[in-house]
Structure formats: C-alpha cells, structure tokens
Design a protein around this motif. Structure first.
Motif, PDB file in Angstrom:
ATOM      1  N   SER A   4       0.822  -1.167  -0.014  1.00  0.00           N
ATOM      2  CA  SER A   4       0.194  -0.027  -0.105  1.00  0.00           C
ATOM      3  C   SER A   4       1.012   1.282   0.031  1.00  0.00           C
ATOM      4  O   SER A   4       0.560   2.161  -0.743  1.00  0.00           O
ATOM      5  CB  SER A   4      -1.085   0.092   1.298  1.00  0.00           C
ATOM      6  N   ARG A   5       1.796   1.367   0.814  1.00  0.00           N
ATOM      7  CA  ARG A   5       2.811   2.434   0.861  1.00  0.00           C
ATOM      8  C   ARG A   5       3.399   2.351  -0.563  1.00  0.00           C
ATOM      9  O   ARG A   5       3.633   3.825  -0.973  1.00  0.00           O
ATOM     10  CB  ARG A   5       3.886   2.300   1.811  1.00  0.00           C
ATOM     11  N   GLN A   6       3.855   1.428  -1.261  1.00  0.00           N
ATOM     12  CA  GLN A   6       4.501   1.843  -2.444  1.00  0.00           C
ATOM     13  C   GLN A   6       3.316   2.338  -3.635  1.00  0.00           C
ATOM     14  O   GLN A   6       3.818   2.965  -4.409  1.00  0.00           O
ATOM     15  CB  GLN A   6       5.047   0.337  -2.868  1.00  0.00           C
ATOM     16  N   VAL A   7       2.291   1.633  -3.479  1.00  0.00           N
ATOM     17  CA  VAL A   7       1.197   2.070  -4.597  1.00  0.00           C
ATOM     18  C   VAL A   7       0.686   3.547  -4.352  1.00  0.00           C
ATOM     19  O   VAL A   7       0.618   4.347  -5.205  1.00  0.00           O
ATOM     20  CB  VAL A   7      -0.051   1.014  -4.300  1.00  0.00           C
ATOM     21  N   ALA A   8       0.671   3.937  -2.905  1.00  0.00           N
ATOM     22  CA  ALA A   8       0.420   5.414  -2.776  1.00  0.00           C
ATOM     23  C   ALA A   8       1.590   6.344  -3.277  1.00  0.00           C
ATOM     24  O   ALA A   8       1.319   7.273  -3.669  1.00  0.00           O
ATOM     25  CB  ALA A   8       0.415   5.660  -1.090  1.00  0.00           C
ATOM     26  N   SER A   9       2.835   6.099  -2.910  1.00  0.00           N
ATOM     27  CA  SER A   9       3.923   6.634  -3.391  1.00  0.00           C
ATOM     28  C   SER A   9       3.912   6.791  -4.957  1.00  0.00           C
ATOM     29  O   SER A   9       3.977   8.035  -5.551  1.00  0.00           O
ATOM     30  CB  SER A   9       5.281   5.943  -3.141  1.00  0.00           C
ATOM     31  N   ARG A  10       3.576   5.775  -5.839  1.00  0.00           N
ATOM     32  CA  ARG A  10       3.751   5.906  -7.175  1.00  0.00           C
ATOM     33  C   ARG A  10       2.675   6.622  -7.797  1.00  0.00           C
ATOM     34  O   ARG A  10       2.830   7.195  -8.774  1.00  0.00           O
ATOM     35  CB  ARG A  10       3.819   4.442  -7.790  1.00  0.00           C
ATOM     36  N   LEU A  11       1.476   6.673  -7.244  1.00  0.00           N
ATOM     37  CA  LEU A  11       0.439   7.376  -7.465  1.00  0.00           C
ATOM     38  C   LEU A  11       0.036   8.949  -7.024  1.00  0.00           C
ATOM     39  O   LEU A  11      -0.697   9.338  -7.359  1.00  0.00           O
ATOM     40  CB  LEU A  11      -0.929   6.605  -7.429  1.00  0.00           C
ATOM     41  N   GLY A  12       1.158   8.993  -5.994  1.00  0.00           N
ATOM     42  CA  GLY A  12       1.100  10.589  -5.507  1.00  0.00           C
ATOM     43  C   GLY A  12      -0.200  10.673  -4.378  1.00  0.00           C
ATOM     44  O   GLY A  12      -0.670  11.707  -4.225  1.00  0.00           O
ATOM     45  N   LEU A  13      -0.336   9.530  -3.589  1.00  0.00           N
ATOM     46  CA  LEU A  13      -1.632   9.639  -2.841  1.00  0.00           C
ATOM     47  C   LEU A  13      -1.010   9.603  -1.326  1.00  0.00           C
ATOM     48  O   LEU A  13       0.093   9.209  -1.196  1.00  0.00           O
ATOM     49  CB  LEU A  13      -2.358   8.439  -3.282  1.00  0.00           C
ATOM     50  N   ALA A  14      -1.942   9.802  -0.395  1.00  0.00           N
ATOM     51  CA  ALA A  14      -1.508   9.710   0.986  1.00  0.00           C
ATOM     52  C   ALA A  14      -1.583   7.951   1.440  1.00  0.00           C
ATOM     53  O   ALA A  14      -2.181   7.618   0.664  1.00  0.00           O
ATOM     54  CB  ALA A  14      -2.616  10.694   1.647  1.00  0.00           C
TER      55      ALA A  14
END
Length: 228
Positions: free
Chosen positions: A16-26
């Motif tokens: 989840s952290r990596q997905v958030a980082s790549r998509l520019g999300l919290a």
C-alpha cells in the motif's frame, strides 16, 4: 480512494505504501491506529479485559497519524511511537483492543475523517489516499473507488512476517511468529471480514509473487478501474 484489506503477513502495508507513493496519494495505516491504541492502554496500565475502560481511554487518545507514504508517522500525546508499536508485546496484545467493538467504532470514525480530508485537501492536496487494514473494504470505505483483498497462503505469510520480525525464515523463526499471524487472524476475524473478498472487492493472491510483482498486480487493478 483505494482500499486494501487482507490477513496478517499478506504484505498489505508495504504494498500500500508503494502504491500510494507511485500514484502520488496519501497512505493510511489503520493497523497502526489499533497498535497505538494498545500502546496507549498499556502505558496507562488499563486492564485490556475491561472493555469499557479501554474504550473510554481510546476515545480520549491524542493520536496524530502522518500519511506521507515516504515516512508515515505515529504520535500519541506528542510521543513518537512508530517503533514502539511494532514491539512483540504490542503485537501480542493488540487483538484484545482490536476486538473491542466500541474501540473499533471510534477508530473507524477517525479513519473516515482522515480519508475525507485527503479526498479534498490534506497531504495529497485532494488527490486521494490508499488506506489499508481491517474493515477498510467493507465497513470503513465500502464506497472506495478501488477495493482489493490482498491475500497469500499461510506458509507465505508466516515466512514474510518471520523475515520482518526476526530477519530469518527458518523453522524456529517461523514458529515464533505464528501467534502474531495465525492467532491474530483468528481473533480479529470474529469482528472483521478480511479472509474472503466481499462483493465488488478484487482478490490479489501474492503467494507466488515477489514484492514488485505484487505492487504491479495492485496497480493493474487500479488501472482497470479507470480511477487513476
């Protein structure tokens, strides 16, 4: 709004952290909130079996959750407890707090507040949030744009958690981790659905996937949704 649920050791936090980082999300780690509540109760020497006392204490807990995926933070009463809540003593005790229905109601309320902020402003500037943990796909955010159940075989989950906690996945390390994975899932499943995907929730089985492949599998679900 992307919601990820799943059993212990499935990799939902790191993915989840990596997905958030790549998509520019919290990034919102709801499990850390339950661990923080447990730490707060232990610090205040409350009997975890006294559900009313625990719920009252958690309702007043001065919790601050940082949602930057590059460095999520957890503070209670101004104290940085990001490391402390990963202690084995907290891992062992957290189910006693997490299965308290009044605690769950309070933390769900706080989780929804954080999610609502990120939908319009907050760290992400309104771009959104990846939230992971118990109840996210079914109770906290059943209206999420993307809902994923990230799962894996018990063997794979035990090995991953053992590597995280003990730095090894030999037989003794895996056995020492069993309580944190198998018993916690059994206890938590009495108050939360996270072992089988609910209607509209996409299952991603990471048993035979490495970390990057799992991240890509979740990103593909997001892409297919047309929401990002």
């Amino acid at each position: 709004m992307i919601a990820l649920d799943g059993p212990s050791g499935s990799g939902k936090s790191s993915v989840s952290r990596q997905v958030a980082s790549r998509l520019g999300l919290a990034y919102l780690d709801t499990g850390a909130m339950y661990r923080a509540a447990t730490w707060w109760c232990v610090r205040n020497e409350v009997d975890l079996a006294d559900q009313s006392a625990v719920a009252a204490l958690v309702a007043a807990m001065p919790l601050d959750i940082g949602v930057d995926p590059a460095g999520p933070t957890v503070h209670v009463d101004g104290v940085d407890i990001a490391e402390a809540i990963r202690d084995s003593a907290i891992s062992t005790a957290v189910s006693a707090v997490a299965t308290n229905l009044d605690v769950r109601a309070e933390l769900r309320r706080r989780q929804r507040e954080i999610i609502d902020v990120e939908r319009t402003a907050g760290f992400s500037g309104g771009s959104g949030v990846v939230a992971e943990g118990r109840d996210i796909t079914t109770v906290v955010a059943p209206d999420a744009d993307v809902r994923v159940l990230l799962t894996a075989s018990e063997e794979a989950r035990l090995a991953r958690r053992s590597l995280d906690v003990h730095g090894d996945a030999d037989a003794s390390s895996v056995e020492a981790t069993r309580d944190q994975v198998v018993r916690r899932d059994r206890d938590d499943s009495t108050v939360s659905q996270f072992l089988v995907a609910a209607d509209g929730v996409v299952t991603v089985d990471s048993s035979d996937l490495d970390f990057e492949q799992t991240v890509q599998a979740v990103l593909e679900v997001v892409e297919r949704s047309g929401r990002h």
